[in-house]
Design a protein around this motif. Structure first.
Motif, PDB file in Angstrom:
ATOM      1  N   THR A 147      60.684  13.218   7.169  1.00 30.34           N
ATOM      2  CA  THR A 147      59.525  14.043   6.691  1.00 30.34           C
ATOM      3  C   THR A 147      59.051  13.562   5.288  1.00 30.34           C
ATOM      4  O   THR A 147      59.765  13.414   4.293  1.00 30.34           O
ATOM      5  CB  THR A 147      59.808  15.566   6.569  1.00 30.34           C
ATOM      6  N   HIS A 148      57.888  13.491   5.144  1.00 29.52           N
ATOM      7  CA  HIS A 148      57.443  12.987   3.927  1.00 29.52           C
ATOM      8  C   HIS A 148      56.446  14.101   3.189  1.00 29.52           C
ATOM      9  O   HIS A 148      56.301  15.147   3.887  1.00 29.52           O
ATOM     10  CB  HIS A 148      56.231  11.757   4.333  1.00 29.52           C
ATOM     11  N   LEU A 149      56.347  13.779   1.969  1.00 32.53           N
ATOM     12  CA  LEU A 149      55.341  15.017   1.243  1.00 32.53           C
ATOM     13  C   LEU A 149      54.114  15.276   1.931  1.00 32.53           C
ATOM     14  O   LEU A 149      53.524  16.328   1.741  1.00 32.53           O
ATOM     15  CB  LEU A 149      55.168  14.439  -0.385  1.00 32.53           C
ATOM     16  N   ASP A 150      53.532  14.059   2.219  1.00 34.46           N
ATOM     17  CA  ASP A 150      52.295  14.155   2.949  1.00 34.46           C
ATOM     18  C   ASP A 150      52.195  15.114   4.080  1.00 34.46           C
ATOM     19  O   ASP A 150      51.269  15.756   4.572  1.00 34.46           O
ATOM     20  CB  ASP A 150      51.788  12.803   3.196  1.00 34.46           C
ATOM     21  N   ASP A 151      53.469  14.964   4.978  1.00 33.53           N
ATOM     22  CA  ASP A 151      53.629  16.199   5.907  1.00 33.53           C
ATOM     23  C   ASP A 151      53.154  17.393   5.534  1.00 33.53           C
ATOM     24  O   ASP A 151      52.784  18.356   6.025  1.00 33.53           O
ATOM     25  CB  ASP A 151      54.853  16.025   6.704  1.00 33.53           C
ATOM     26  N   TYR A 152      54.130  17.756   4.379  1.00 33.99           N
ATOM     27  CA  TYR A 152      53.815  19.107   3.591  1.00 33.99           C
ATOM     28  C   TYR A 152      52.422  19.420   3.198  1.00 33.99           C
ATOM     29  O   TYR A 152      51.779  20.665   3.825  1.00 33.99           O
ATOM     30  CB  TYR A 152      54.875  19.607   2.631  1.00 33.99           C
ATOM     31  N   ALA A 153      51.874  18.364   2.522  1.00 33.75           N
ATOM     32  CA  ALA A 153      50.599  18.518   1.865  1.00 33.75           C
ATOM     33  C   ALA A 153      49.647  18.682   3.211  1.00 33.75           C
ATOM     34  O   ALA A 153      48.658  19.832   2.869  1.00 33.75           O
ATOM     35  CB  ALA A 153      50.123  17.502   1.283  1.00 33.75           C
ATOM     36  N   ARG A 154      49.749  18.348   4.336  1.00 29.47           N
ATOM     37  CA  ARG A 154      48.712  18.399   5.466  1.00 29.47           C
ATOM     38  C   ARG A 154      48.770  19.900   5.911  1.00 29.47           C
ATOM     39  O   ARG A 154      47.823  20.369   6.627  1.00 29.47           O
ATOM     40  CB  ARG A 154      48.724  17.177   6.341  1.00 29.47           C
ATOM     41  N   ALA A 155      49.881  20.432   6.154  1.00 36.45           N
ATOM     42  CA  ALA A 155      50.234  21.687   6.654  1.00 36.45           C
ATOM     43  C   ALA A 155      49.791  22.623   5.894  1.00 36.45           C
ATOM     44  O   ALA A 155      49.579  23.846   6.297  1.00 36.45           O
ATOM     45  CB  ALA A 155      51.605  21.643   7.208  1.00 36.45           C
ATOM     46  N   ILE A 156      49.311  22.773   4.595  1.00 37.64           N
ATOM     47  CA  ILE A 156      49.046  23.537   3.703  1.00 37.64           C
ATOM     48  C   ILE A 156      47.607  24.051   3.816  1.00 37.64           C
ATOM     49  O   ILE A 156      46.839  23.326   3.987  1.00 37.64           O
ATOM     50  CB  ILE A 156      49.209  23.290   2.247  1.00 37.64           C
ATOM     51  N   SER A 157      47.521  25.320   4.127  1.00 40.10           N
ATOM     52  CA  SER A 157      46.126  26.220   4.405  1.00 40.10           C
ATOM     53  C   SER A 157      46.065  27.401   3.741  1.00 40.10           C
ATOM     54  O   SER A 157      46.964  27.826   3.051  1.00 40.10           O
ATOM     55  CB  SER A 157      45.885  26.007   5.901  1.00 40.10           C
TER      56      SER A 157
END
Ligand SMILES: *Cc1c(COP(=O)(O)O)cnc(C)c1O
Length: 476
Positions: free
Chosen positions: A207-217
């Motif tokens: 899991t990468h930071l980008d995975d978290y970032a893209r999920a934030i809404s």
């Protein structure tokens, strides 16, 4: 005609209730308890599970004043320090005394100086904050699972805004951190009972930071980091640390929760990979959740520590009242946190040469007397167990006994639980207090005797059996 069915000779209830031992037990035990014990013995005999001659001795033994609870004290000779089936952490002497002192009326919610109501458990809270200066505030609830449930419920709640209604926001968590904690209970299942939606990101291994970032809404309620406390993923793996998640949480104004499972306050050199509360808070978690009865070495409890405003939000949520800690727990926790040592700490940091010496002495005594031949002392790795340091071996020693001894040892007095491994019964003294070594030796000798006699007595505390037997089984 001679009656050949022994079940006809089961003593009648009135006769059993008139036994002097049964009448004496009425001073301590309620009539419903006594009648149930009598009925159980009669029914065991009726169904053939117990010889008729055992009915009276069994009743007398069950009524004997040896213990008010059915929980049997056990010597943990498995080498597994936090053994969930054995009640996890054994309390220190200080914590035991504190529990005892708290059993009566105590000032758990009263300020004795003013005579007014005070905040519950101020002593335990103050002790936690002293032990962990990185925390601004602390709240104690019933266990780690309750702490997680309460924390996500309180912190993932979104205020109503122009576009959406209030309610629980999504919990963003890595797919690699969806832990089953034991007995079939899974943290993700627990969290969705709050009505929150889990937003899983990444894959099992990476899991990468980008995975978290893209999920934030706009629907996001909080970011959650869970320590994989009972398994390891090895090989091609990646996870995002708390410090990196902090940056993301700040960008979006989201709370960041870290569930560490075990309760180290500061890093422990014996367990280099095990996360600790101080490091997690310094890295930027708003709140950290740990259990009281894992590596912390205290009573069952869930500790929520971290930023003042976050802990306040959690503490004032209506659900907090349903998870309120008992005074006995608060007393034990405060004493545990205040003392320098506890049995968990000692077992973890045991002097391996001393452990070897104790095991050798036990081997010598038993090899001479137990009739089991020369008993080998073998290298044996202990474990933290129960949600801590998965896969980390704790080098040590064990006495190797015949597998068949495991059962009589478990049923002995004291009851000893060993480790069964590859057809061997391994007795590891790591988690056994040294003061118990003589009792361990005696218990192994007794178990070996019982084994030799081929009388695998399921009720080993049979020494009172002689009394009261005469004649009473003969009633027709
Ligand atoms: C053990 C554990 C829990 C549950 O804590 P309990 O005190 O057993 O309720 C939750 N999360 C993690 C990561 C754990 O290791």
């Amino acid at each position: 005609m001679v009656d050949t069915d022994p079940r006809r000779r089961i003593p009648r209830t009135d006769r059993l209730l008139a036994l002097p031992e049964v009448i004496a037990a009425g001073e301590r035990l309620g009539q419903s308890t006594i009648r149930a014990i009598v009925a159980d013995a009669q029914s065991a005999a009726r169904s053939g599970r117990m010889p008729v001659a055992e009915v009276v001795p069994t009743i007398i033994r069950s009524l004997a004043p040896r213990a008010a609870s059915s929980l049997t004290p056990v010597l943990n000779a498995t080498g597994i320090i936090v053994h969930t089936n054995l009640g996890r952490a054994p309390l220190s002497d200080e914590a035991r005394q504190a529990v005892l002192d708290a059993t009566g009326y105590v000032d758990v919610e009263m300020d004795l100086e003013s005579g007014r109501r005070s905040r519950r458990g101020t002593g335990a809270r103050a002790a936690l904050l002293r032990a962990c200066p990185a925390a601004e505030d602390a709240l104690v609830v019933n266990n780690g699972a309750a702490a997680l449930l309460l924390t996500v419920t309180a912190l993932a709640e979104r205020r109503p805004n122009a576009s959406g209604a209030a309610g629980l926001g999504e919990i963003i968590v890595s797919r690699g951190e969806l832990v089953e904690i034991g007995a079939g209970f899974r943290l993700p299942d627990l969290m969705v009972t709050t009505g929150a939606r889990l937003r899983e990101v990444g894959t099992t291994n990476r899991t990468h930071l980008d995975d978290y970032a893209r999920a934030i809404s706009a629907a996001t309620g909080c970011l959650l980091k869970v320590h994989t406390s009972n398994f390891r993923v090895e090989g091609f793996t990646a996870e995002v640390d708390i410090a990196s998640l902090r940056g993301l949480a700040d960008e979006h104004g989201l709370p960041l929760i870290a569930d560490l499972g075990s309760g180290l306050f500061v890093p422990d050199p014996a367990l280099p990979e095990e996360p600790d509360i101080t490091t997690a808070l310094e890295a930027g978690a708003d709140v950290v959740i740990v259990s009281g009865d894992k590596l912390l070495g205290g009573p069952q409890a869930g500790l929520i520590v971290g930023r003042r405003d976050a802990v306040e939000t959690i503490a004032t949520h209506p659900l907090a009242r349903a998870m309120r800690t008992d005074k006995l727990t608060l007393a034990a926790l405060e004493a545990t946190v205040t003392s320098a040592r506890n049995p968990v700490h000692e077992a973890l940091h045991i002097d391996v040469d001393e452990l070897r010496g104790r095991t050798d002495r036990l081997a010598t005594v038993l090899s001479a007397d137990a009739g089991l031949g020369d008993l080998p002392v073998v290298a044996h790795d202990g474990r933290v167990g129960g949600g801590g340091a998965p896969g980390v071996p704790l080098p040590g020693w064990a006495l190797e006994l015949p597998e068949a001894l495991a059962e009589p040892l478990r049923l002995g007095d004291p009851a000893i639980v060993t480790r069964l491994h590859q057809g061997r019964c391994l007795l590891d003294l790591r988690c056994v207090p040294e003061t118990e070594d003589d009792r361990v030796a005696a218990a192994v000798l007794a178990a070996a005797d019982r084994l030799r006699e081929g009388r695998d007595d399921p009720e080993p505390r049979a020494d009172h059996l002689g009394e009261g037997r005469d004649g009473l089984g003969e009633e027709g």
